[in-house]
Design an enzyme around this catalytic site. Sequence first.
Site, PDB file in Angstrom:
ATOM      1  N   ARG A  86       0.816  -1.213   0.000  1.00 37.75           N
ATOM      2  CA  ARG A  86       0.000   0.000   0.000  1.00 37.75           C
ATOM      3  C   ARG A  86       0.853   1.269   0.000  1.00 37.75           C
ATOM      4  O   ARG A  86       1.717   1.428   0.849  1.00 37.75           O
ATOM      5  CB  ARG A  86      -0.912   0.000   1.224  1.00 37.75           C
ATOM      6  CG  ARG A  86      -1.954  -1.077   1.111  1.00 37.75           C
ATOM      7  CD  ARG A  86      -2.687  -1.345   2.389  1.00 37.75           C
ATOM      8  NE  ARG A  86      -3.720  -2.345   2.102  1.00 37.75           N
ATOM      9  CZ  ARG A  86      -4.972  -2.271   2.495  1.00 37.75           C
ATOM     10  NH1 ARG A  86      -5.377  -1.269   3.236  1.00 37.75           N
ATOM     11  NH2 ARG A  86      -5.837  -3.195   2.153  1.00 37.75           N
ATOM     12  N   SER A 139     -22.682 -14.143  11.401  1.00 35.56           N
ATOM     13  CA  SER A 139     -22.029 -13.022  10.750  1.00 35.56           C
ATOM     14  C   SER A 139     -22.129 -13.152   9.228  1.00 35.56           C
ATOM     15  O   SER A 139     -21.760 -14.186   8.659  1.00 35.56           O
ATOM     16  CB  SER A 139     -20.563 -13.013  11.204  1.00 35.56           C
ATOM     17  OG  SER A 139     -19.847 -11.979  10.596  1.00 35.56           O
ATOM     18  N   SER A 157     -19.577  -1.679   1.762  1.00 37.61           N
ATOM     19  CA  SER A 157     -18.803  -0.552   1.250  1.00 37.61           C
ATOM     20  C   SER A 157     -18.037  -0.849  -0.022  1.00 37.61           C
ATOM     21  O   SER A 157     -17.676   0.062  -0.737  1.00 37.61           O
ATOM     22  CB  SER A 157     -17.828  -0.074   2.318  1.00 37.61           C
ATOM     23  OG  SER A 157     -16.890  -1.085   2.594  1.00 37.61           O
ATOM     24  N   HIS A 163     -21.855   3.140   6.302  1.00 40.66           N
ATOM     25  CA  HIS A 163     -21.864   3.799   4.989  1.00 40.66           C
ATOM     26  C   HIS A 163     -23.223   4.378   4.633  1.00 40.66           C
ATOM     27  O   HIS A 163     -23.422   4.858   3.522  1.00 40.66           O
ATOM     28  CB  HIS A 163     -21.384   2.832   3.899  1.00 40.66           C
ATOM     29  CG  HIS A 163     -19.929   2.555   4.033  1.00 40.66           C
ATOM     30  ND1 HIS A 163     -18.958   3.362   3.490  1.00 40.66           N
ATOM     31  CD2 HIS A 163     -19.272   1.599   4.723  1.00 40.66           C
ATOM     32  CE1 HIS A 163     -17.763   2.905   3.816  1.00 40.66           C
ATOM     33  NE2 HIS A 163     -17.928   1.828   4.563  1.00 40.66           N
ATOM     34  N   THR A 167     -20.763   5.514  12.222  1.00 35.12           N
ATOM     35  CA  THR A 167     -19.533   6.295  12.357  1.00 35.12           C
ATOM     36  C   THR A 167     -19.854   7.782  12.241  1.00 35.12           C
ATOM     37  O   THR A 167     -20.831   8.174  11.594  1.00 35.12           O
ATOM     38  CB  THR A 167     -18.499   5.914  11.281  1.00 35.12           C
ATOM     39  OG1 THR A 167     -17.283   6.639  11.530  1.00 35.12           O
ATOM     40  CG2 THR A 167     -18.966   6.270   9.878  1.00 35.12           C
ATOM     41  N   LYS A 209     -17.514   9.363   8.360  1.00 29.85           N
ATOM     42  CA  LYS A 209     -17.745   9.277   6.915  1.00 29.85           C
ATOM     43  C   LYS A 209     -18.709  10.396   6.515  1.00 29.85           C
ATOM     44  O   LYS A 209     -18.291  11.545   6.463  1.00 29.85           O
ATOM     45  CB  LYS A 209     -18.149   7.853   6.550  1.00 29.85           C
ATOM     46  CG  LYS A 209     -16.905   6.931   6.702  1.00 29.85           C
ATOM     47  CD  LYS A 209     -17.124   5.453   6.539  1.00 29.85           C
ATOM     48  CE  LYS A 209     -15.792   4.729   6.790  1.00 29.85           C
ATOM     49  NZ  LYS A 209     -15.915   3.283   6.932  1.00 29.85           N
ATOM     50  N   THR A 258     -10.128   4.044  27.576  1.00 34.18           N
ATOM     51  CA  THR A 258      -9.545   4.914  26.554  1.00 34.18           C
ATOM     52  C   THR A 258     -10.083   6.329  26.728  1.00 34.18           C
ATOM     53  O   THR A 258     -11.203   6.524  27.221  1.00 34.18           O
ATOM     54  CB  THR A 258      -9.843   4.337  25.142  1.00 34.18           C
ATOM     55  OG1 THR A 258      -9.054   5.029  24.190  1.00 34.18           O
ATOM     56  CG2 THR A 258     -11.308   4.442  24.768  1.00 34.18           C
ATOM     57  N   THR A 259      -9.274   7.297  26.346  1.00 34.28           N
ATOM     58  CA  THR A 259      -9.642   8.705  26.500  1.00 34.28           C
ATOM     59  C   THR A 259     -10.873   9.051  25.666  1.00 34.28           C
ATOM     60  O   THR A 259     -10.992   8.614  24.516  1.00 34.28           O
ATOM     61  CB  THR A 259      -8.447   9.591  26.095  1.00 34.28           C
ATOM     62  OG1 THR A 259      -7.351   9.263  26.950  1.00 34.28           O
ATOM     63  CG2 THR A 259      -8.757  11.068  26.200  1.00 34.28           C
TER      64      THR A 259
HETATM   65  C1  PLP Z   1     -15.115   2.386   7.890  1.00 32.55           C
HETATM   66  C2  PLP Z   1     -15.947   1.274   8.446  1.00 32.55           C
HETATM   67  C3  PLP Z   1     -16.034   1.061   9.818  1.00 32.55           C
HETATM   68  C4  PLP Z   1     -15.149   1.793  10.780  1.00 32.55           C
HETATM   69  O1  PLP Z   1     -15.539   3.100  10.977  1.00 32.55           O
HETATM   70  P1  PLP Z   1     -14.412   4.164  11.379  1.00 32.55           P
HETATM   71  O2  PLP Z   1     -15.154   5.244  12.061  1.00 32.55           O
HETATM   72  O3  PLP Z   1     -13.743   4.572  10.120  1.00 32.55           O
HETATM   73  O4  PLP Z   1     -13.454   3.456  12.302  1.00 32.55           O
HETATM   74  C5  PLP Z   1     -16.943   0.142  10.307  1.00 32.55           C
HETATM   75  N1  PLP Z   1     -17.720  -0.588   9.462  1.00 32.55           N
HETATM   76  C6  PLP Z   1     -17.640  -0.428   8.131  1.00 32.55           C
HETATM   77  C7  PLP Z   1     -18.528  -1.232   7.262  1.00 32.55           C
HETATM   78  C8  PLP Z   1     -16.739   0.483   7.579  1.00 32.55           C
HETATM   79  O5  PLP Z   1     -16.617   0.598   6.257  1.00 32.55           O
END
Ligand code: PLP
Length: 404
Positions: free
Chosen positions: A21, A136, A188, A216, A244, A247, A276-277
């Site tokens: 990469r 899953s 995704s 997504h 998330t 995104k 974690t913080t």
């Molecule tokens: C990007 C992604 C995540 C993780 O989310 P982040 O906030 O980027 O860590 C979880 N699930 C899927 C399907 C993703 O594409």
Amino acid sequence: MPFDKLFEEQLDALKAEGNYRYFADLTRECGQHPRAKNHHEGEMRDVTVWCSNDYLGMGQHPDVVEAMARTARECGTGAGGTRNISGTNHHHLELEAELADLHGKESALLFTSGYVSNWAALSTLGARLPNAVILSDSLNHASMIEGIRHSKAQKVIWKHNDVEDLDRKLAALPANATKIVAFESVYSMDGDIAPIKEICDVADKHGAMTYLDEVHAVGMYGARGGGVAEQEGLMDRITLIEGTLGKAFGVFGGYITGSAALCDFIRSFASGFIFTTALPPSVAAAATTSIRHLKTSGVERAEQRAQVARLRARLDAEGIPHIDNPSHIIPVMIKDPVKCRMLSDYLMDMFGIYVQPINYPTVPKGTERLRFTPGPRHSDEDIEHLVQALKTLWKQCAIARQTA
Ligand SMILES: *Cc1c(COP(=O)(O)O)cnc(C)c1O
């Protein structure tokens, strides 16, 4: 260094396969999205980014940027602790309330990222629920797979989006198992969408919980950006919705939503939440602003959809093969890691178009692709420039066209 040889051997193998990469060195410029600067061999060049997950450009929305800057001035930079030990800022609670409301749930819980939210929630559910079995989907994201693995619970993989296979596999489990069906709404890499209602029907039939990754889809689908489950009117049938903030919301962080008891359970037992913080208050405030904006504004979604449709139509007209799907993700299949990387380099060097090659292990070997994510700020001219560039390269590199 004495150990470097150990590292280099494996890196060399990756390079030989074409799966090493290389990161593009970018400077994003606020207000210019999807334009950015690329640092390359000591120079700066202008590029148009075609593979951003800041799908709607919210990461540069003036209100979102202002919320982050203002909150940093008001509260400082870091949260100053874990959530338990002095790190819970009022901005976190406001954001959690906003997220619970977005998904029609009682409660929400923030994490450092979407990856961590999946990892922590699934590993805690799988480890602590009695006789847990996690079912899953075979194309689930790495963060879910790692969470399930870490839970040490029994794992059953069902065929991607195949409700009958899920039904059979649920039926084969003992009655005393706590069953958790884990899947995504928008996948995704292929951009296909799960049959959420049918999956819920089967889960209900077998008394299974449903765990849905809407990473997504949040901000992108549904009247208020609540995801595909909102669009389909199914949010109340999902036990846990995960998302998330990094995104479409354009900020940073991850979350789960669900019943008050479920969120309290994860809050109380998940190592990845506890130790974690907490997110910086400025990040939480920016995310709240972005979510609130997309709850009432459909303009970004509408413009984005128009540009997705336009690019698809133009690719079709030129016979450039791409996966047909109902989402905003346009995968152009190359099916070879070396060619995929080469095309990406040519697009950048010759045309100022940045699209990252998607190779193994993100996708299976032999399904390498360029993954385009048109946004509301890609102009019609940008699309035409991209299509003409692909057309030229398709000819030069003798890549097969679609024979419709
Ligand atoms: C990007 C992604 C995540 C993780 O989310 P982040 O906030 O980027 O860590 C979880 N699930 C899927 C399907 C993703 O594409």
